[in-house]
Design an enzyme around this catalytic site. Structure first.
Site, short mmCIF file in Angstrom:
data_model
loop_
_atom_site.label_atom_id
_atom_site.label_comp_id
_atom_site.label_asym_id
_atom_site.label_seq_id
_atom_site.Cartn_x
_atom_site.Cartn_y
_atom_site.Cartn_z
N CYS A 139 49.79 44.16 36.28
CA CYS A 139 49.24 44.26 35.00
C CYS A 139 48.59 42.98 34.72
CB CYS A 139 50.14 44.53 33.97
SG CYS A 139 51.31 46.14 34.63
N ARG A 188 43.16 43.83 36.90
CA ARG A 188 44.39 43.83 37.37
C ARG A 188 45.12 45.38 36.99
NH1 ARG A 188 46.43 38.89 38.20
NH2 ARG A 188 48.54 39.82 38.04
N TRP A 236 49.01 48.50 34.92
CA TRP A 236 48.82 49.60 36.06
C TRP A 236 50.33 50.19 36.19
CZ3 TRP A 236 51.18 49.49 41.04
CH2 TRP A 236 50.74 50.52 42.11
N ASN A 264 54.66 42.43 33.38
CA ASN A 264 54.01 42.62 34.49
C ASN A 264 54.82 42.48 35.72
OD1 ASN A 264 52.23 42.67 36.69
ND2 ASN A 264 51.69 40.68 36.55
N GLY A 265 55.37 43.69 36.32
CA GLY A 265 56.18 43.59 37.57
C GLY A 265 57.14 44.56 37.49
N LYS A 283 36.01 50.52 52.27
CA LYS A 283 35.03 50.46 51.15
C LYS A 283 34.73 51.67 50.71
CE LYS A 283 35.81 47.35 50.18
NZ LYS A 283 36.60 46.15 50.91
N GLU A 339 37.81 53.66 48.81
CA GLU A 339 38.42 53.23 47.48
C GLU A 339 37.68 53.28 46.64
OE1 GLU A 339 39.77 49.00 47.46
OE2 GLU A 339 37.99 48.62 48.92
N HIS A 384 39.31 60.43 72.20
CA HIS A 384 40.86 60.82 71.91
C HIS A 384 41.18 61.51 70.69
CE1 HIS A 384 41.30 58.34 75.77
NE2 HIS A 384 40.62 57.33 75.26
N LYS A 429 43.54 45.01 41.29
CA LYS A 429 42.99 43.83 42.11
C LYS A 429 43.93 43.23 42.84
CE LYS A 429 39.53 41.19 43.76
NZ LYS A 429 38.89 41.90 44.78
#
Ligand code: M6R
Length: 615
Positions: free
Chosen positions: A2, A27, A75, A101-102, A492, A495, A511, A610
């Site tokens: 965050c 973030r 986030w 944040n965490g 790429k 996402e 295969h 990020k």
């Protein structure tokens, strides 16, 4: 994961915090919130969505925002993204507010304990538990906020960067960190708080980066006090001069940061080898490698740990190190490595790769390797980041700030650093001849110009993107050095456009994945001249026989693939070992244009952030 911003000083806090949050949105962008103290009242506003939604919600409400405040962009970890779970969170009395944040891992047991003593919770978050724990300590122990934060944090298991404000002591903000970054901008009679320095670079170039297990008491018109959370000892903080400027973190005329960063690659790669690659003297100078040459040369093997795109750079490095320096290499997902009781000895060299330098799993893998006595070398972009500090030695990529969530210039500059290291070790070990070494240096120096040339295909790639934008799936194939590039191309696309994509070694197609191929399946094949070209051409034949749509990434002037493929995108010729630096470029542009034409938020793809500072 965050973003945290705070301000205390003579200026109006609101614009500083809102603009700062926008810069930290990379973030996390599930929700945003702010707490402002106007001298009398504490105003808290929060909302699901982006910072701009918060701004709109506050429109017409902010007249005098006051000069103290904290803000957050989230986030989500604990609790879905909604208004209630957004930060800041209040304590039960309404006096304390916190942003975090965490992850507080033992939040459940703490919550039960607090609930049994009458505390109630509005949200599903671990953060609301923490702010009430602080309040509980404060009233039980009858201590000031700083002390209460310290005592509470000593009961907490997990990772955090927090900022706490108490409206009954409205001249201070308390911050603390363990495992999540936190910087303090030191101005004249004012302080800025942020997850990285970008929110305050136009106000001050002086920054203190809080270390793990440190907290700071930041008071209006007073000096900062930094203390160890465990034993309360005072720390003399190191004030560092920032090297970044505003221009580096703005879009500079590009529509998206991702596109700007793709176009910055010629300069970024040049910045990476500048001062290190001395072609005329035929030497590579990297102090982190020179100072530890004995360890590198005595290494039984190199273990590379990383996540995501950085892991792909590690895979490219595996080819380069084994090919040029003849050192065995293993490349590990940091998240797997840290939990699988790996065999690590003092004769192992670990290379940890991370753009942000904050990825929790990579950090944990480093700590594990260090505890077993291995020498750990870091390849990071963000100067002063946790990984840069935790490793025994390292080399920065010097790519400049990368803000788009999809990593682009970080990848190519990581490969550049790793190539330099491999070449330096190869020279020291005598596994490369002097002429071959010189040839590599010369070719590496030409890469920025060749990347510029590769970027000239942009308009052509956009047309191809328009054709395939509605595909549901996509395959990426490559061999040797370009197998990791296939993985990176697929990542790429996934996402930022949410199209399912898989990267495979071209020969592995037979295969299994070949069963997926029909006339609707686009297949991007990296088929440059020097990397097992004939074999890849055979693979292309196999795809063609099954009517797959072929997009070939080929060397300039190629004829054979052009005849078989539906589209070709040319890149300049270079040495095989350096080819990933060029073949990556069209894949970045292809995913970018597909995502843009689908109307996706390229710089802030859903569910991502990020830097992944939680495991
Ligand atoms: O900051 P790091 O390089 O440690 O980050 C690792 C991954 O999270 C990162 O590369 C991620 O995969 C990117 N979004 C890919 O574009």
């Amino acid at each position: 994961m965050c973003g945290i911003v705070g301000y205390i000083g003579p200026r109006e806090a609101y614009p500083i915090i809102i603009e700062g949050l926008k810069r930290l949105e990379y973030r996390g962008y599930d929700s945003a919130g702010i707490a402002l103290f106007d001298g009398k009242d504490l105003k808290v506003c929060k909302t699901k969505g982006k910072v701009v939604d918060l701004e709109n919600k506050l429109l017409n409400e902010i007249s005098n925002s006051g000069s103290i405040g904290i803000g957050h962009t989230r986030w989500a970890t604990h609790g879905v993204p909604n208004d209630v779970n957004s930060h800041p969170h209040h304590s039960n009395s309404g006096n304390l507010v916190i942003i975090h944040n965490g992850i507080i891992e033992n939040y459940d047991s703490l919550k039960k304990e607090l609930s049994s003593r009458g505390y109630t919770f509005k949200s599903d978050t671990d953060t609301e538990v923490l702010v009430n724990l602080i309040e509980d300590v404060k009233s039980k122990e009858n201590v000031k906020l700083g002390k209460a934060v310290q005592i509470a944090l000593n009961q907490v298991i997990g990772a955090y960067a927090i900022a706490v404000f108490d409206k009954t002591q409205p001249n201070e903000i308390i911050i603390a960190r363990l495992g999540s970054p936190l910087a303090i901008g030191v101005g004249k009679d004012e302080f800025f708080i942020a997850s990285d320095a970008s929110p305050f670079i136009e106000y001050t170039k002086n920054a203190i980066y809080l270390e793990d297990e440190e907290m700071a008491i930041i008071r209006l018109n007073k000096d900062i006090k930094v203390r160890k959370i465990k034993d309360d000892s005072l720390v003399d903080p190191y004030v560092q001069e920032l090297q970044i400027n505003l221009e580096q973190i703005e879009k500079g005329g590009f529509k998206h940061f991702m596109l700007k960063e793709i176009y910055e690659q010629p300069k970024a790669i040049n910045d990476t080898y500048r001062g290190r690659l001395l072609r005329e003297d035929a030497i590579i100078k990297m102090s982190g490698v020179e100072d530890n040459m004995k360890k590198f040369l005595a290494a039984d093997r190199i273990i590379i740990v990383a996540c995501g795109t950085s892991w792909h750079a590690g895979l490219v490095a595996e080819y380069i190190f084994e090919d040029l320096a003849r050192i065995p290499v293993e490349v590990e997902y940091a998240s797997e490595f840290r939990y699988r009781n790996p065999i690590i000895t003092e004769k192992d060299v670990i290379i940890a790769i991370s753009q942000s330098g904050e990825t929790a799993d990579t950090l944990a893998a480093i700590k594990l390797a260090k505890s077993k006595g291995a020498f750990v070398f870091g390849v990071c972009n963000v100067v002063g980041s946790s990984i840069a500090r935790e490793t025994d030695a390292g080399a920065y990529t010097h790519a400049g700030p990368e803000i788009g969530v999809a990593s682009t210039k970080a990848f190519t500059t990581q490969i550049t650093v790793l190539t330099l290291i491999a070449l330096r070790l190869a020279r020291a070990k005598g596994t490369i001849s002097s002429s071959d070494f010189r040839h590599h240096l010369l070719e590496l120096e030409m890469i920025p110009k060749k990347v510029e040339k590769a970027l000239e295909s942009d308009a052509h790639i956009k047309k191809i993107a328009d054709i395939y934008k509605d595909s549901r799936n996509c395959l990426y194939l490559g061999r040797g050095y370009n197998f990791p590039v296939a993985l990176e191309g697929a990542l790429k696309l996934k996402e930022i456009s949410y199209i399912h994509a898989e990267g495979y070694p071209a020969a592995e197609m037979k295969h299994g994945p070949i069963a997926l191929i029909d006339e609707n399946m686009p297949i991007v094949v990296i088929a440059t001249k020097k990397g097992h070209y004939e074999k890849v051409v055979s693979n292309i034949q196999e795809i063609k026989a099954r009517k797959g749509k072929i997009i070939g990434i080929v060397t300039e002037g190629d004829v054979d693939v052009r005849e078989l493929a539906d589209h070709v995108i040319e890149v300049p010729e270079t040495l095989e070992a350096l080819s990933p630096l060029l073949t990556t470029i069209p894949l970045q542009l292809l995913s970018y244009h597909i995502a843009v034409s689908l109307g996706k938020n390229v710089d802030q793809p859903r569910n991502l952030a990020k830097s992944v500072t939680v495991e």
